[in-house]
Design a protein around this motif. Structure first.
Motif, PDB file in Angstrom:
ATOM      1  N   LEU A  59       0.849  -1.185   0.000  1.00 28.07           N
ATOM      2  CA  LEU A  59       0.000   0.000   0.000  1.00 28.07           C
ATOM      3  C   LEU A  59       0.890   1.242   0.000  1.00 28.07           C
ATOM      4  N   SER A  60       0.551   2.208  -0.829  1.00 29.94           N
ATOM      5  CA  SER A  60       1.253   3.481  -0.788  1.00 29.94           C
ATOM      6  C   SER A  60       0.241   4.607  -0.741  1.00 29.94           C
ATOM      7  N   PHE A  61       0.647   5.735  -0.161  1.00 25.45           N
ATOM      8  CA  PHE A  61      -0.262   6.867  -0.037  1.00 25.45           C
ATOM      9  C   PHE A  61       0.540   8.154   0.042  1.00 25.45           C
ATOM     10  N   ASP A  62      -0.112   9.245  -0.379  1.00 32.71           N
ATOM     11  CA  ASP A  62       0.487  10.565  -0.365  1.00 32.71           C
ATOM     12  C   ASP A  62      -0.139  11.413   0.730  1.00 32.71           C
ATOM     13  N   VAL A  63       0.684  11.895   1.646  1.00 33.47           N
ATOM     14  CA  VAL A  63       0.265  12.820   2.694  1.00 33.47           C
ATOM     15  C   VAL A  63       0.608  14.237   2.232  1.00 33.47           C
ATOM     16  N   LEU A  64      -0.294  15.185   2.498  1.00 36.63           N
ATOM     17  CA  LEU A  64      -0.109  16.574   2.072  1.00 36.63           C
ATOM     18  C   LEU A  64       0.031  17.484   3.290  1.00 36.63           C
ATOM     19  N   PRO A  65       1.247  17.671   3.822  1.00 39.22           N
ATOM     20  CA  PRO A  65       1.415  18.572   4.970  1.00 39.22           C
ATOM     21  C   PRO A  65       0.953  19.992   4.693  1.00 39.22           C
ATOM     22  N   THR A  66       1.070  20.441   3.443  1.00 39.69           N
ATOM     23  CA  THR A  66       0.660  21.800   3.090  1.00 39.69           C
ATOM     24  C   THR A  66      -0.846  21.972   3.171  1.00 39.69           C
ATOM     25  N   ARG A  67      -1.582  20.886   3.023  1.00 39.39           N
ATOM     26  CA  ARG A  67      -3.043  20.921   3.063  1.00 39.39           C
ATOM     27  C   ARG A  67      -3.569  20.164   4.278  1.00 39.39           C
TER      28      ARG A  67
END
Length: 388
Positions: A59-67
């Motif tokens: 499983l892979s995922f993208d976290v958006l610290p800016t949002r």
């Protein structure tokens, strides 16, 4: 046990990494696919958005610290899970006019798989007696950049976590801080979210939170179904009441479709957890949101089966309240009460199902929790759940 940490951003210490690439060897993992990467997007509406990608080997995922530590997309065995928004994001908060007079500016940045709504408010736009905007659609937290971001790896547990601290503050008014920890374990098909909201003011405060989890094609298709252990379902408004007979079944694309939303009370197991499943028509793919109902007692199902070009999508939305205007929800007492220095924890999980066996297993767990309880299906909206 060995725990390793990397600081990606710490505004108070002047730390900011433009990029980072951690291999399986760096992380102390035997699976070569495991990695963590941090990058900063450039160009267009994405310019300046930080992305932290975690790959646990499956499983892979993208976290958006800016949002606001949102989740942009998830990939399971290389297949994308999310939706196709007509908004080409992820959009930097500088391009999102939250306080435009109509209160709908939040939609200019709506692109993620998981976007948080809160912290001061999380529902529909709210206006004062003179028609001036009091609370914008879905609040501000999704458009607040993280002050501190860390990656942590526990090699004994095989756990990878991204932690971010996001503050929602205004001088003379609220001082709220969210610490979010998004974690997964090597080879798993799910991830966990543990958020803590803190009032760091010397005065009492209130807060709200809703997790807007958005799923579209190819998982969502004509004949897809929403399944959950349910005590009660109520249409949000007259438009939703029109579709109450098929409230949990999805139709084909229809240009100009007007959204429908349903407010739900879930049944939980002995530990307070309830699963909510979206499965495709064939029963071969699915995604479950696992909700801690004591912390997130209000669940909203949002259906938006418009043309694909306009955003064919559904939202599975656990929250501390229903997404009515903030003033109405406050009158119903559906707000988090925080003493000076007070904190509250909110937990949920997202699990991706590949194959009919996994989908059937998820369905069986729901059937077991529903046993002996007949869901109450309401034909029309009513107070105190709905602002009618």
């Amino acid at each position: 046990m060995t725990v390793k940490k990397w600081t990606l951003t710490d505004v108070s210490k002047g730390i900011y990494l433009e990029g980072l690439a951690l291999s399986a060897q760096d992380l102390g993992c035997q699976l070569p696919q495991v990695e963590v990467r941090k990058s900063t997007l450039r160009g267009g509406l994405c310019d300046g958005v930080d992305v932290v990608r975690v790959h646990n080997g499956r499983l892979s995922f993208d976290v958006l610290p800016t949002r606001g530590m949102g989740l942009w997309k998830v990939w399971m065995d290389g297949e994308e899970v999310g939706w196709r928004s007509p908004v080409r994001g992820p959009v930097h908060p500088q391009f999102v006019p939250l306080m435009e007079p109509g209160g709908l500016g939040w939609l200019d940045g709506f692109d993620e798989l998981l976007v948080r709504c809160g912290l001061e408010s999380n529902g529909a736009p709210d206006f004062d007696a003179n028609g001036r905007l009091r609370y914008p659609l879905h609040g501000r937290i999704a458009n607040r950049p993280a002050q501190r971001v860390e990656v942590e790896v526990d090699d004994e547990r095989g756990e990878i976590a991204v932690t971010g601290v996001v503050e929602e503050t205004r001088f003379h008014f609220w001082k709220l801080r969210m610490t979010s920890r998004i974690s997964t374990r090597v080879g798993e098909n799910h991830l966990r979210i543990h958020d803590e909201i803190e009032n760091f003011s010397a005065s009492p405060a209130t807060a709200q939170m809703l997790y807007h989890i958005n799923l579209g094609q190819p998982l969502l298709d004509p004949g897809s179904r929403f399944l959950a252990p349910i005590r009660k379902v109520m249409p949000r408004d007259a438009r939703a009441a029109e579709g109450i007979a098929a409230w949990n079944v999805y139709a084909d694309e229809l240009a100009g479709y007007a959204e429908q939303a349903y407010f739900i009370e879930l049944l939980a197991d002995g530990k307070g957890w309830a699963p909510a499943l979206l499965r495709n028509a064939a029963g071969t793919r699915g995604a479950s949101v696992h909700v801690h109902t004591a912390q997130l007692p209000c669940f909203t199902l949002w259906k938006n089966t418009t043309a694909a070009a306009d955003g064919y999508v559904t939202g599975l939305e656990p929250g501390t309240n229903f997404p009515n205007p903030r003033t109405f929800e406050g009158e119903q007492g559906r707000v988090i009460q925080l003493a000076p220095g007070g904190r509250v924890a909110l937990q949920l999980g997202l699990e991706i199902h590949h194959g009919s066996d996994q989908v059937q297993q998820a369905e069986q767990a729901i059937v077991a929790l529903q046993a002996g309880v007949t869901p109450q299906l309401c034909a029309r909206p009513d107070s105190p759940w709905c602002a009618v």
